[in-house]
Design a protein around this motif. Structure first.
Motif, PDB file in Angstrom:
ATOM      1  N   GLU A  27      31.532   8.676  58.904  1.00 21.95           N
ATOM      2  CA  GLU A  27      32.525   8.519  59.974  1.00 21.95           C
ATOM      3  C   GLU A  27      32.953   7.066  60.099  1.00 21.95           C
ATOM      4  O   GLU A  27      34.136   6.754  60.271  1.00 21.95           O
ATOM      5  CB  GLU A  27      31.939   9.016  61.304  1.00 21.95           C
ATOM      6  N   VAL A  28      31.989   6.152  60.025  1.00 24.69           N
ATOM      7  CA  VAL A  28      32.297   4.721  60.135  1.00 24.69           C
ATOM      8  C   VAL A  28      33.183   4.283  58.964  1.00 24.69           C
ATOM      9  O   VAL A  28      34.165   3.551  59.148  1.00 24.69           O
ATOM     10  CB  VAL A  28      30.993   3.905  60.165  1.00 24.69           C
ATOM     11  N   LEU A  29      32.831   4.716  57.757  1.00 25.12           N
ATOM     12  CA  LEU A  29      33.616   4.347  56.580  1.00 25.12           C
ATOM     13  C   LEU A  29      35.043   4.871  56.687  1.00 25.12           C
ATOM     14  O   LEU A  29      36.014   4.162  56.385  1.00 25.12           O
ATOM     15  CB  LEU A  29      32.957   4.899  55.312  1.00 25.12           C
ATOM     16  N   GLN A  30      35.198   6.120  57.119  1.00 22.78           N
ATOM     17  CA  GLN A  30      36.529   6.708  57.229  1.00 22.78           C
ATOM     18  C   GLN A  30      37.374   5.972  58.268  1.00 22.78           C
ATOM     19  O   GLN A  30      38.545   5.685  58.038  1.00 22.78           O
ATOM     20  CB  GLN A  30      36.428   8.190  57.591  1.00 22.78           C
ATOM     21  N   THR A  31      36.770   5.666  59.419  1.00 27.24           N
ATOM     22  CA  THR A  31      37.510   4.948  60.477  1.00 27.24           C
ATOM     23  C   THR A  31      38.016   3.613  59.958  1.00 27.24           C
ATOM     24  O   THR A  31      39.175   3.233  60.190  1.00 27.24           O
ATOM     25  CB  THR A  31      36.598   4.725  61.700  1.00 27.24           C
ATOM     26  N   CYS A  32      37.166   2.917  59.232  1.00 22.67           N
ATOM     27  CA  CYS A  32      37.558   1.616  58.686  1.00 22.67           C
ATOM     28  C   CYS A  32      38.734   1.750  57.717  1.00 22.67           C
ATOM     29  O   CYS A  32      39.706   0.995  57.785  1.00 22.67           O
ATOM     30  CB  CYS A  32      36.362   0.969  57.999  1.00 22.67           C
ATOM     31  N   LEU A  33      38.643   2.698  56.828  1.00 25.00           N
ATOM     32  CA  LEU A  33      39.681   2.867  55.812  1.00 25.00           C
ATOM     33  C   LEU A  33      40.980   3.388  56.413  1.00 25.00           C
ATOM     34  O   LEU A  33      42.076   3.024  55.958  1.00 25.00           O
ATOM     35  CB  LEU A  33      39.183   3.809  54.714  1.00 25.00           C
ATOM     36  N   VAL A 119      27.415  -1.547  55.210  1.00 25.79           N
ATOM     37  CA  VAL A 119      28.641  -1.910  54.480  1.00 25.79           C
ATOM     38  C   VAL A 119      29.467  -2.893  55.288  1.00 25.79           C
ATOM     39  O   VAL A 119      29.733  -2.669  56.478  1.00 25.79           O
ATOM     40  CB  VAL A 119      29.467  -0.648  54.172  1.00 25.79           C
ATOM     41  N   ASP A 120      29.863  -3.975  54.644  1.00 24.13           N
ATOM     42  CA  ASP A 120      30.790  -4.923  55.250  1.00 24.13           C
ATOM     43  C   ASP A 120      32.203  -4.334  55.179  1.00 24.13           C
ATOM     44  O   ASP A 120      32.683  -3.950  54.113  1.00 24.13           O
ATOM     45  CB  ASP A 120      30.729  -6.249  54.499  1.00 24.13           C
ATOM     46  N   ARG A 121      32.895  -4.255  56.327  1.00 23.34           N
ATOM     47  CA  ARG A 121      34.182  -3.573  56.405  1.00 23.34           C
ATOM     48  C   ARG A 121      35.230  -4.210  55.492  1.00 23.34           C
ATOM     49  O   ARG A 121      35.965  -3.527  54.781  1.00 23.34           O
ATOM     50  CB  ARG A 121      34.670  -3.553  57.857  1.00 23.34           C
ATOM     51  N   LEU A 124      34.439  -3.503  51.902  1.00 22.18           N
ATOM     52  CA  LEU A 124      34.745  -2.112  51.576  1.00 22.18           C
ATOM     53  C   LEU A 124      36.227  -1.953  51.228  1.00 22.18           C
ATOM     54  O   LEU A 124      36.573  -1.343  50.215  1.00 22.18           O
ATOM     55  CB  LEU A 124      34.386  -1.219  52.767  1.00 22.18           C
ATOM     56  N   VAL A 125      37.095  -2.481  52.056  1.00 22.00           N
ATOM     57  CA  VAL A 125      38.543  -2.344  51.828  1.00 22.00           C
ATOM     58  C   VAL A 125      38.948  -2.983  50.505  1.00 22.00           C
ATOM     59  O   VAL A 125      39.734  -2.419  49.736  1.00 22.00           O
ATOM     60  CB  VAL A 125      39.316  -2.968  53.009  1.00 22.00           C
ATOM     61  N   LEU A 126      38.432  -4.177  50.233  1.00 17.56           N
ATOM     62  CA  LEU A 126      38.805  -4.870  48.993  1.00 17.56           C
ATOM     63  C   LEU A 126      38.258  -4.154  47.758  1.00 17.56           C
ATOM     64  O   LEU A 126      38.935  -4.080  46.720  1.00 17.56           O
ATOM     65  CB  LEU A 126      38.306  -6.313  49.035  1.00 17.56           C
ATOM     66  N   ARG A 127      37.027  -3.631  47.856  1.00 16.95           N
ATOM     67  CA  ARG A 127      36.457  -2.905  46.715  1.00 16.95           C
ATOM     68  C   ARG A 127      37.277  -1.639  46.426  1.00 16.95           C
ATOM     69  O   ARG A 127      37.527  -1.296  45.271  1.00 16.95           O
ATOM     70  CB  ARG A 127      35.002  -2.530  46.992  1.00 16.95           C
ATOM     71  N   ILE A 128      37.677  -0.942  47.476  1.00 10.94           N
ATOM     72  CA  ILE A 128      38.496   0.258  47.299  1.00 10.94           C
ATOM     73  C   ILE A 128      39.836  -0.109  46.659  1.00 10.94           C
ATOM     74  O   ILE A 128      40.307   0.542  45.707  1.00 10.94           O
ATOM     75  CB  ILE A 128      38.729   0.975  48.650  1.00 10.94           C
TER      76      ILE A 128
END
Length: 611
Positions: A27-33, A119-121, A124-128
Motif C-alpha cells: 500500500e505504501v509503495l503504491q501510494t508513493c508511485l 524503501v526510500d520514496r 523508489l521513483v528513480l529506480r522505477i
C-alpha cells in the motif's frame, strides 16, 4: 507535487506488479508511485500465485520481496528466468538484508535491480523510472533481428509502407527483393544450428557489402542498413527505391548472387551456397505493402521450383501457381480427415529367383477437387508445412495393418516405410513406432524404416540415441538414396544400420557408364564388408539386372519387375512371381553348386544372393 521532476513521466501506463507478504508495504509503495503519475498496479500477497499471475498479466516491472513464506523471491526468479516469455522481465528486488551473498545470489538468478527496506520514496521513483527507460530501449530491439542485427520484418514493413507512399506521391517505383538461401537446412543438419547461425551472419554481411558497392540503391537513404532486413530463418529482404529501370534491379540481383557464391569459411570448412531471389515491384505488381511482400515471396518460391540459384520477377503466371499451391496446401491439411490418401506397394524382388521378398509403401493422393496429385508435388508442401509428420504416421500405421493382413494370408514379407526428416527429429518417434507396432500387431522383424543420409548428419550423439531407441523396438533401419548425400563409413560403423538402398541415379546408366558402375560396385563391396544388405532401386532393363546379379545384390526394385501397385494388384503379382520363383530355384541351385566348386579351388566368386 507539481515541482517534482518526474511528474507526468512517459511511462505512466506501465503495469507495476508488487509481490510481498506484507500488504501494508505494498500500500505504501503504491501510494508513493501514484503520487508520481503511475496508475496501474497489481498486488500479489500469496507468493505461490505470483508466477502464474506474471504469466497472465505480463507486467512491465515487478517489485519482488525476497523473504516470503511458502515460496521465496529466489524461487520466483528461477521460474521467471526459465521461461522464454519472462526471461527478460524487469525485476527489482526488495530486501532488508545487507548480506552481500544474498544480493549476489539474486543477481545470479537475474534480478534487474535492488531496493533496501525500508524503501526510500525518492529512490523508489528513480529506480522505477530507470528500469522502465531500459525496458523502452529493449522494446526498440524488437525491431531488429537479434542474430544478424539487421532490421526485422516489422521494421521493414514500416519502411516499405513509407517508400510506397513516397513513390505514389512522386510517381516513382519501389522493388522488393526476397532472398532465400538454397538448401540452408542441410547446413544445420550437417554442421549444427550454431554453424547455421554463423552462416546467416556472414550472409548478412556480404549482402550489406554488396549493397554498399551498388550506386543504384536509394539515394534518399544512403545507408544500406536501412534497405535490408532478415525476415525469418534463411530469408532476407531488400528494399530498392529511386529506380530508373528494371535493368538496375537485374544488376543488383546479379551482384547479390555473385557475392553469395564465394565460399564461406564456417567452422574451418568451406561452404558453398546459392540463393533464390524473388522480385516484386510497386506499382506494377502490387499497390500495398502486404501484397508486394506476398508477391515477392511467391516469386522466390517459383525460383526455387525452377531449380534454385536464380532470380524471378513476379508475374500473373506465378500468381496462378502460388494460388494453386495455396489451394493444394489447404486441401492437404484435410487430406487425412477426408480419407483421400491411399498406399501403393512396390515389390522388392530377389534378382535370382524373382520371388517377392518385401514391399515399399508409397503414399498416393487423389483429390476430388484436383484429381491425382503426384508425390513430388504434395510431399514438398507437406514437408514445408509440417503436415508430413501426420501423413508419415498414417503411412506407417496403414502399412503395418496391410502387412498383418498379408501375414495372416500366408504372405510373409518385409514392409519398408519412408521416414521424413521431421518425423525423425521428433524425440517421440521411437514411442510412436512402438505404439503402432503394438496396436497393429505387426512383427517388428518385418518392418524396415527408410531414412536419408542427411537425417544422420548433425548432432551424432542425439542421432545415435534416437536410432538405437528405434532399433530397440525390433525394427530394421535402411539408408535410402544411398550415395547422393554424405556417404561415410564413419556413420555406417557408428549407427545400427541394416540396409543400404543404392540410389536410382547410379543404376540408370549402368553397366554402360563405367563411373556409375564403379560407384555401384564400391557401395556393394562396402556394404558386404559391414554385413549390410543391399537394395538397388530404379532397375528398368535386363542389362542392369544382370549387372546387379553379378554383384550379388540382395534385392531389386524398379519398373523392370513392377511399378508401385495397389494392395490387391500387389497380392496378385506376388502369386504370379511365386510360380516363376519355384522354377528359378533349380537355376539358383546350379549357381550355388558352381560357386561351391570354384570356392573349393580357391577362386573368389561373389555371393549368390538370397535364394
Amino acid at each position: 507535487m507539481t515541482d517534482n521532476p518526474v511528474k507526468d513521466i512517459p511511462f505512466c501506463d506501465a503495469l507495476i506488479m508488487m509481490i510481498d507478504d506484507e500488504p501494508l508495504v505494498m500500500e505504501v509503495l503504491q501510494t508513493c508511485l501514484e503520487e508520481h503519475g503511475y496508475r496501474f498496479f497489481s498486488k500479489i500477497e500469496d507468493s505461490r500465485l505470483a508466477v502464474e499471475a506474471i504469466w497472465e498479466q505480463r507486467p512491465d516491472v515487478v517489485l519482488l520481496d525476497l523473504n516470503m513464506p511458502e515460496m521465496d523471491g529466489f524461487e520466483i526468479l528461477r521460474a521467471l528466468r526459465s521461461n522464454p516469455d519472462t526471461r527478460f522481465l524487469s525485476v527489482i528486488v526488495l530486501t532488508s538484508s545487507n548480506d552481500s551473498n544474498t544480493k549476489l545470489k539474486a543477481l545470479e538468478l537475474g534480478a534487474t535491480d535492488f531496493l533496501a527496506k525500508p524503501v526510500d520514496r525518492s529512490e523508489l521513483v528513480l529506480r522505477i523510472k530507470n528500469t522502465l527507460t531500459v525496458k523502452a530501449y529493449q522494446d526498440q530491439l524488437a525491431f531488429y533481428d537479434t542474430l544478424t542485427q539487421l532490421p526485422n520484418r516489422k521494421l521493414l514493413l514500416d519502411r516499405l509502407d513509407w517508400a510506397i507512399k513516397a513513390a505514389a506521391r512522386d510517381g516513382g517505383e519501389v522493388a522488393v527483393l526476397n532472398v532465400a538461401i538454397d538448401r540452408f537446412q542441410q547446413v544445420n543438419e550437417l554442421l549444427g544450428t550454431q554453424a547455421g547461425d554463423e552462416l546467416l551472419v556472414e550472409v548478412s554481411r556480404r549482402l550489406l557489402k554488396s549493397l554498399r558497392d551498388t550506386d543504384t540503391v536509394s539515394r534518399a537513404n544512403h545507408d544500406p542498413w536501412r534497405n535490408i532486413a532478415r525476415l525469418s530463418g534463411d530469408e532476407f529482404s531488400i528494399l530498392l527505391t529511386d529506380l530508373k529501370s528494371s535493368s538496375q534491379i537485374v544488376a543488383i540481383t546479379e551482384r547479390l548472387r555473385q557475392c553469395l557464391r564465394e565460399p564461406f569459411n564456417i567452422k574451418q570448412r568451406e561452404i558453398y551456397i546459392t540463393a533464390s531471389i524473388g522480385i516484386a515491384m510497386y506499382p506494377k505488381d502490387a499497390d500495398t505493402t502486404d501484397t508486394l511482400m506476398r508477391h515477392a515471396g511467391a516469386a522466390t518460391a517459383y525460383a526455387k521450383e525452377k531449380g534454385r540459384d536464380c532470380y524471378q520477377f513476379y508475374s500473373a503466371e506465378i500468381n496462378a501457381a502460388a494460388q494453386q499451391r495455396m489451394n493444394l496446401e489447404h486441401s492437404l491439411r484435410r487430406v487425412l480427415e477426408r480419407q483421400e490418401l491411399t498406399l501403393h506397394f512396390q515389390p522388392k524382388v530377389c534378382p535370382f529367383t524373382g520371388a517377392v521378398k518385401g514391399a515399399e509403401a508409397l503414399v498416393r493422393w487423389y483429390s476430388p477437387d484436383f484429381g491425382f496429385i503426384p508425390p513430388n508435388e504434395f510431399i514438398p508442401i507437406a514437408e514445408e508445412t509440417g503436415i508430413i509428420t501426420q501423413i508419415g504416421e498414417w503411412v506407417l500405421r496403414k502399412a503395418c495393418e496391410q502387412n498383418v493382413i498379408w501375414s495372416q494370408q500366408g504372405l510373409r514379407l518385409t514392409m519398408s516405410v519412408n521416414v521424413s526428416a521431421q518425423q525423425f527429429r521428433d524425440n517421440k518417434f521411437p514411442v510412436i513406432v512402438q505404439k503402432v507396432l503394438s496396436e497393429t500387431g505387426m512383427d517388428p522383424e518385418l518392418l524396415i524404416l527408410e531414412i536419408t543420409e542427411g537425417v544422420l548428419m548433425g548432432d551424432t550423439n542425439r542421432v545415435g540415441d534416437l536410432l538405437f531407441k528405434i532399433k530397440s523396438t525390433g525394427v530394421h533401419l535402411s539408408i535410402d538414396d544411398f550415395g547422393t548425400g554424405y556417404s561415410s563409413l564413419a556413420y555406417l560403423k557408428t549407427f545400427p544400420i541394416d540396409e543400404l538402398k543404392i540410389d536410382r541415379s547410379f543404376i540408370v546408366d549402368t553397366p554402360a557408364d563405367s563411373d556409375s558402375a564403379a560407384i555401384v560396385r564400391t557401395i556393394v563391396a562396402m556394404a558386404r564388408s559391414l554385413d549390410l544388405s543391399v537394395v538397388a532401386e530404379g532397375v528398368e532393363e535386363e542389362s542392369q539386372l544382370q549387372f546387379l546379379r553379378e554383384l550379388s545384390c540382395d534385392l531389386i526394385q524398379g519398373y523392370y519387375f513392377a511399378k508401385p501397385l495397389p494392395a490387391a494388384e500387389f497380392e496378385e503379382f506376388c502369386r504370379q512371381r511365386a510360380g516363376k520363383a519355384a522354377s528359378a530355384n533349380d537355376t539358383v541351385k546350379e549357381m550355388k553348386a558352381v560357386k561351391e566348386e570354384k570356392s573349393a579351388k580357391g577362386q573368389q566368386i561373389p555371393r549368390s544372393g538370397d535364394a
